[in-house]
Design a protein around this motif. Structure first.
Motif, PDB file in Angstrom:
ATOM      1  N   SER A   1       0.934  -1.262  -0.241  1.00 58.23           N
ATOM      2  CA  SER A   1       0.019  -0.164   0.132  1.00 58.23           C
ATOM      3  C   SER A   1       0.961   1.439   0.149  1.00 58.23           C
ATOM      4  O   SER A   1       2.029   1.176   0.165  1.00 58.23           O
ATOM      5  CB  SER A   1      -0.803  -0.052   1.160  1.00 58.23           C
ATOM      6  OG  SER A   1      -0.522   0.688   2.149  1.00 58.23           O
ATOM      7  N   ALA A   2       0.447   2.264  -0.305  1.00 53.29           N
ATOM      8  CA  ALA A   2       1.360   3.765  -0.384  1.00 53.29           C
ATOM      9  C   ALA A   2       1.876   3.888   0.830  1.00 53.29           C
ATOM     10  O   ALA A   2       3.140   4.535   0.745  1.00 53.29           O
ATOM     11  CB  ALA A   2       0.177   4.811  -0.689  1.00 53.29           C
ATOM     12  N   THR A   3       1.658   3.579   1.985  1.00 57.60           N
ATOM     13  CA  THR A   3       2.344   3.706   3.234  1.00 57.60           C
ATOM     14  C   THR A   3       3.777   3.258   3.174  1.00 57.60           C
ATOM     15  O   THR A   3       4.626   3.748   3.854  1.00 57.60           O
ATOM     16  CB  THR A   3       1.595   3.357   4.403  1.00 57.60           C
ATOM     17  OG1 THR A   3       0.100   3.869   4.456  1.00 57.60           O
ATOM     18  CG2 THR A   3       2.030   3.642   5.911  1.00 57.60           C
TER      19      THR A   3
ATOM     20  N   CYS B   1      -2.505  16.242  -1.399  1.00 60.84           N
ATOM     21  CA  CYS B   1      -3.875  16.450  -1.115  1.00 60.84           C
ATOM     22  C   CYS B   1      -4.195  15.689   0.286  1.00 60.84           C
ATOM     23  O   CYS B   1      -3.817  14.424   0.221  1.00 60.84           O
ATOM     24  CB  CYS B   1      -4.617  15.769  -2.273  1.00 60.84           C
ATOM     25  SG  CYS B   1      -6.233  15.390  -1.827  1.00 60.84           S
TER      26      CYS B   1
ATOM     27  N   THR C   1      -6.306  14.163   2.341  1.00 64.45           N
ATOM     28  CA  THR C   1      -7.483  13.316   2.325  1.00 64.45           C
ATOM     29  C   THR C   1      -8.617  13.384   3.420  1.00 64.45           C
ATOM     30  O   THR C   1      -9.798  13.153   3.212  1.00 64.45           O
ATOM     31  CB  THR C   1      -7.162  11.799   1.613  1.00 64.45           C
ATOM     32  OG1 THR C   1      -6.184  11.762   0.976  1.00 64.45           O
ATOM     33  CG2 THR C   1      -8.470  11.399   1.043  1.00 64.45           C
TER      34      THR C   1
ATOM     35  N   ASP D   1       3.717  13.041  -0.330  1.00 71.02           N
ATOM     36  CA  ASP D   1       2.751  12.146  -0.806  1.00 71.02           C
ATOM     37  C   ASP D   1       1.458  12.787  -1.371  1.00 71.02           C
ATOM     38  O   ASP D   1       0.745  13.570  -1.256  1.00 71.02           O
ATOM     39  CB  ASP D   1       2.166  12.027   0.795  1.00 71.02           C
ATOM     40  CG  ASP D   1       0.911  11.278   0.925  1.00 71.02           C
ATOM     41  OD1 ASP D   1       0.133  10.917  -0.252  1.00 71.02           O
ATOM     42  OD2 ASP D   1       0.303  10.984   2.110  1.00 71.02           O
TER      43      ASP D   1
ATOM     44  N   GLN E   1      -5.167   2.793  -5.336  1.00 66.62           N
ATOM     45  CA  GLN E   1      -6.720   2.797  -5.210  1.00 66.62           C
ATOM     46  C   GLN E   1      -7.182   3.961  -5.084  1.00 66.62           C
ATOM     47  O   GLN E   1      -8.479   3.934  -4.652  1.00 66.62           O
ATOM     48  CB  GLN E   1      -6.805   1.762  -3.881  1.00 66.62           C
ATOM     49  CG  GLN E   1      -6.486   2.331  -2.583  1.00 66.62           C
ATOM     50  CD  GLN E   1      -5.070   2.389  -2.226  1.00 66.62           C
ATOM     51  OE1 GLN E   1      -4.183   2.309  -3.024  1.00 66.62           O
ATOM     52  NE2 GLN E   1      -4.852   2.646  -0.749  1.00 66.62           N
ATOM     53  N   LYS E   2      -6.380   5.059  -5.517  1.00 68.63           N
ATOM     54  CA  LYS E   2      -7.295   6.300  -5.299  1.00 68.63           C
ATOM     55  C   LYS E   2      -7.531   6.983  -6.611  1.00 68.63           C
ATOM     56  O   LYS E   2      -8.395   6.455  -7.289  1.00 68.63           O
ATOM     57  CB  LYS E   2      -6.457   7.339  -4.454  1.00 68.63           C
ATOM     58  CG  LYS E   2      -6.009   6.709  -3.108  1.00 68.63           C
ATOM     59  CD  LYS E   2      -7.000   7.239  -1.926  1.00 68.63           C
ATOM     60  CE  LYS E   2      -6.808   6.504  -0.666  1.00 68.63           C
ATOM     61  NZ  LYS E   2      -5.679   7.010   0.295  1.00 68.63           N
TER      62      LYS E   2
HETATM   63  C1  LIG Z   1      -5.079   6.904   1.319  1.00 71.30           C
HETATM   64  C2  LIG Z   1      -4.011   7.543   1.638  1.00 71.30           C
HETATM   65  C3  LIG Z   1      -2.459   7.206   2.398  1.00 71.30           C
HETATM   66  C4  LIG Z   1      -2.487   6.029   2.556  1.00 71.30           C
HETATM   67  O1  LIG Z   1      -2.380   4.747   1.684  1.00 71.30           O
HETATM   68  P1  LIG Z   1      -2.475   3.266   1.657  1.00 71.30           P
HETATM   69  O2  LIG Z   1      -2.335   2.918   0.308  1.00 71.30           O
HETATM   70  O3  LIG Z   1      -3.538   2.996   2.675  1.00 71.30           O
HETATM   71  O4  LIG Z   1      -1.175   3.025   2.458  1.00 71.30           O
HETATM   72  C5  LIG Z   1      -1.591   8.132   2.514  1.00 71.30           C
HETATM   73  N1  LIG Z   1      -1.586   9.483   2.262  1.00 71.30           N
HETATM   74  C6  LIG Z   1      -2.974   9.967   1.624  1.00 71.30           C
HETATM   75  C7  LIG Z   1      -2.864  11.396   1.616  1.00 71.30           C
HETATM   76  C8  LIG Z   1      -4.002   9.097   1.290  1.00 71.30           C
HETATM   77  O5  LIG Z   1      -5.405   9.586   1.049  1.00 71.30           O
END
Ligand SMILES: *Cc1c(COP(=O)(O)O)cnc(C)c1O
Length: 379
Positions: free
Chosen positions: A69-71, A142, A144, A169, A194-195
């Motif tokens: 995941s993005a983290t 952004c 979120t 980020d 996934q965004k």
């Molecule tokens: C969703 C999100 C994350 C976390 O992403 P994961 O894929 O859940 O790890 C981090 N930063 C922002 C700004 C997000 O919207």
């Protein structure tokens, strides 16, 4: 037995700001037959995907792709950053997470904190940057949790004046909100599948500047899985350091084709149209229904991808989400500190202004009914 309903639900009912709705054509890619990842066919696919991602992120640098995941790539950004303290710009739940990741990697972290719903005064950022000898700055493009956009180009420019790296980020920005990695001179840009890219969760993407990679060579505890030098080396060969999530890459390949045909600038414009429609709707609910909704983000810094809306006192954000759900649509509940007082509309990814209008119409009916039941209608 697993749900075997013959017709898949129509696209355009799921407006959460991540994960976002995936088009059936993209999901169908997940059933393609497996291929080995150490061969020509994989390398050719990887090259096409990377070219697509470069066009989305506007960079000539390699794009790293990991099954994470993005983290995970937040951690990569920190682990490989030059030694020294980190300045974290915090204006919501996700920018705070970036600071927490830095602390968990044993970095000394200083924060510039502003209230949720705000962005940063660049004079304050400049002053903070001059006070310490910072190796890097973290910031969310952004946020979120609030729907606020931050001028990360300005942040990067200030960071470079004191020789610090800009770690950005753009998880809910990239692919929906204007972003130019090379043009804005970002040193580490991370995002996820996934965004705004409207793909299944499970892929992280990042770009590092040549300078960031050069400095990473002197970092002695980069770790193994997220070692930027490994990703750099393998990306140049159209490979990944360890096993890729090949089926997710099939979906990514198809989506890159579609985004390429739409054009990234047209995609940004579509998102701005959806943002403006949402803002207009919030104002309209007050006029038409006598229910005062407020947008958390001030004018001028409202995200093209997500709008966070405060409900009147006496109403709860989660109740709105539930009432919308019973009408066949899904919107996002508030996040973190704003969990009870807001709901979030994720108008990002492959959604259309027409689809969004249907969701807003249904949300408006749900809100009006809740307000009437609780005698919250303004007279
Ligand atoms: C969703 C999100 C994350 C976390 O992403 P994961 O894929 O859940 O790890 C981090 N930063 C922002 C700004 C997000 O919207």
């Amino acid at each position: 037995m697993i749900d075997s309903s013959p017709t898949p639900p129509q696209f355009g009912t799921f407006f959460v700001p991540g994960p976002t709705e995936i088009r059936p054509e993209i999901l169908a890619q997940l059933t393609r037959p497996i291929m080995g990842h150490r061969g020509r066919a994989f390398e050719a696919m990887f090259a096409r995907i990377e070219a697509g991602l470069r066009d989305v992120l506007l960079t000539a640098r390699p794009v790293y792709i990991a099954p994470a995941s993005a983290t995970g790539f937040m951690e990569m950004a920190i682990r490989n950053a030059p030694e020294g303290p980190i300045l974290s710009l915090v204006n919501g739940g996700f920018s705070e997470r970036f600071a927490a990741v830095a602390e968990s990697c044993n970095r000394l972290v200083e924060r510039v904190v502003v209230p949720w719903g705000q962005t940063f005064d660049m004079n304050v950022v400049e002053t903070a940057l001059k006070k310490g000898k910072f190796a890097a700055v973290t910031v969310a493009h952004c946020e979120t949790s609030t729907g606020v956009i931050t001028d990360v180009r300005a942040v990067a420019e200030l960071a470079h004046r004191v020789d610090a790296m800009a770690l950005v980020d753009s998880v809910s920005g990239a692919g929906g909100a204007e972003l130019t990695v090379d043009g804005w001179a970002l040193d580490f840009l991370l995002t996820g599948s996934q965004k705004a890219l409207a793909l299944p969760a499970g892929l992280a993407f990042a770009v590092a500047s040549a300078e960031y990679v050069e400095r990473a060579k002197r970092v002695t505890d980069r770790g193994y899985y997220f070692d930027v030098l490994q990703y750099e080396k393998y990306a140049e060969k159209n490979q990944t350091p360890s096993t890729p999530a090949t089926h997710l890459l099939y979906a990514l390949e198809a989506q890159m084709g579609d985004i390429g045909r739409e054009g990234i600038e047209r995609r940004w414009e579509r998102h701005m149209v959806m943002r403006d429609a949402t803002i207009e709707w919030v104002e309209g609910v007050s006029l038409r229904r006598g229910v005062d909704l407020r947008i958390v983000a001030p004018e001028g810094v409202r995200s093209p991808t997500v709008t966070v809306v405060t409900v009147p006192s006496g109403m709860r954000g989660p109740d709105v989400c539930e009432a919308v759900k019973s009408r066949g649509f899904t919107i996002g509940s508030g996040y973190g500190d704003l969990k009870d007082t807001t709901f979030r509309i994720g108008h990002m990814g492959d959604h259309t202004p027409e689809g969004l209008r249907r969701c807003l119409h249904v949300t408006e009916n749900a809100i009006a009914e809740l307000a009437e039941r609780r005698h919250l209608v303004r007279v």
